[in-house]
Design a protein around this motif. Sequence first.
Motif, PDB file in Angstrom:
ATOM      1  N   SER A  89       0.772  -1.059  -0.140  1.00 21.18           N
ATOM      2  CA  SER A  89       0.071  -0.025   0.095  1.00 21.18           C
ATOM      3  C   SER A  89       1.078   1.087  -0.342  1.00 21.18           C
ATOM      4  CB  SER A  89      -1.240   0.058   1.154  1.00 21.18           C
ATOM      5  OG  SER A  89      -0.333  -0.162   2.221  1.00 21.18           O
ATOM      6  N   GLN A  93      -0.476   3.603  -3.305  1.00 16.43           N
ATOM      7  CA  GLN A  93      -0.751   4.682  -2.741  1.00 16.43           C
ATOM      8  C   GLN A  93      -2.430   5.105  -3.529  1.00 16.43           C
ATOM      9  OE1 GLN A  93       2.576   7.255  -3.024  1.00 16.43           O
ATOM     10  NE2 GLN A  93       3.129   7.460  -0.559  1.00 16.43           N
ATOM     11  N   LYS A  94      -2.542   4.507  -3.727  1.00 13.97           N
ATOM     12  CA  LYS A  94      -4.192   4.405  -4.265  1.00 13.97           C
ATOM     13  C   LYS A  94      -5.652   5.091  -3.330  1.00 13.97           C
ATOM     14  CE  LYS A  94      -2.222   4.279  -8.151  1.00 13.97           C
ATOM     15  NZ  LYS A  94      -2.334   5.453  -9.210  1.00 13.97           N
ATOM     16  N   ARG A  95      -6.056   5.478  -3.813  1.00 15.13           N
ATOM     17  CA  ARG A  95      -7.853   5.525  -2.994  1.00 15.13           C
ATOM     18  C   ARG A  95      -8.844   4.986  -3.703  1.00 15.13           C
ATOM     19  NH1 ARG A  95      -6.031   8.024   0.836  1.00 15.13           N
ATOM     20  NH2 ARG A  95      -4.169   9.153   1.462  1.00 15.13           N
ATOM     21  N   ARG A  98     -10.021   2.844  -6.745  1.00 11.25           N
ATOM     22  CA  ARG A  98      -8.511   2.019  -7.468  1.00 11.25           C
ATOM     23  C   ARG A  98      -8.152   1.325  -6.451  1.00 11.25           C
ATOM     24  NH1 ARG A  98      -4.991   4.609 -11.859  1.00 11.25           N
ATOM     25  NH2 ARG A  98      -3.562   2.869 -12.017  1.00 11.25           N
ATOM     26  N   ARG A  99      -8.033   1.423  -4.903  1.00 11.09           N
ATOM     27  CA  ARG A  99      -7.338   1.107  -3.272  1.00 11.09           C
ATOM     28  C   ARG A  99      -7.865   0.173  -3.363  1.00 11.09           C
ATOM     29  NH1 ARG A  99      -4.676   3.070   0.256  1.00 11.09           N
ATOM     30  NH2 ARG A  99      -4.876   2.051   2.825  1.00 11.09           N
TER      31      ARG A  99
END
Length: 229
Positions: A89, A93-95, A98-99
């Motif tokens: 993670s 570093q996606k939110r 996409r996370r």
Amino acid sequence: MSEPAATAVARKGLLIGVATGLYGISFGALAATAGLDVWQAVALSALLFSGGSQFALVGVLGAGGTGAAAVTTSAMLGLRNGFYGLQVSRLIQKRGLRRILAAHLTIDESTAVTIAQPNTRLARVGFWATGGAVFVFWNAMTAVGAVLGNAMGDPKAWGLDAAAAAAFIALLWPRLTTTRARLTALAAAAIALLTTPHAPPGTPILVAATAAVVAGLLPHGETVEDEGL
């Protein structure tokens, strides 16, 4: 970062996806012989998407174990993906959506390629290329295996009843890099063998897995020599 470097990492992810996807044939066949139809096998691969956990689930069901034992065994093996997520993670570093997708694609192979890269950009290329390739090929081969499994009939006649155990050994063996890990694996296997004649299907795996988890939580002090064994 050069484009050739990114292309090389993406190519590596694709090749890993093809190689790993071949295991999906065994899973699909085992799922079919355990009582799942083609669509159930495909759905399980797409939604669970964790090879070891999937083999554990259909292995327990195929041996006559309860649904609770199958799910519990599968969940215990899937816990490792949560620890992988802690490593991945910070690089991805996606939110948002996409996370969620990244979490679903966090498996042994995508994690290994990601953390092996020298910088964040290549790590992201490796993660998405490997995770995406494994997902596509794994699910495609699961469908093929499920169709073949339905056509083959009795799995024992083809040796498929032993395929789950063989797949587990193939996945586990490269990770037994220390004396402690090897002793823990041997102890867990011995516990499973000793309890199998006296416990319902699936229970020996749970007992052995619990013992392995306890062993892993105990304090230890491995030496440099242990790591090189």
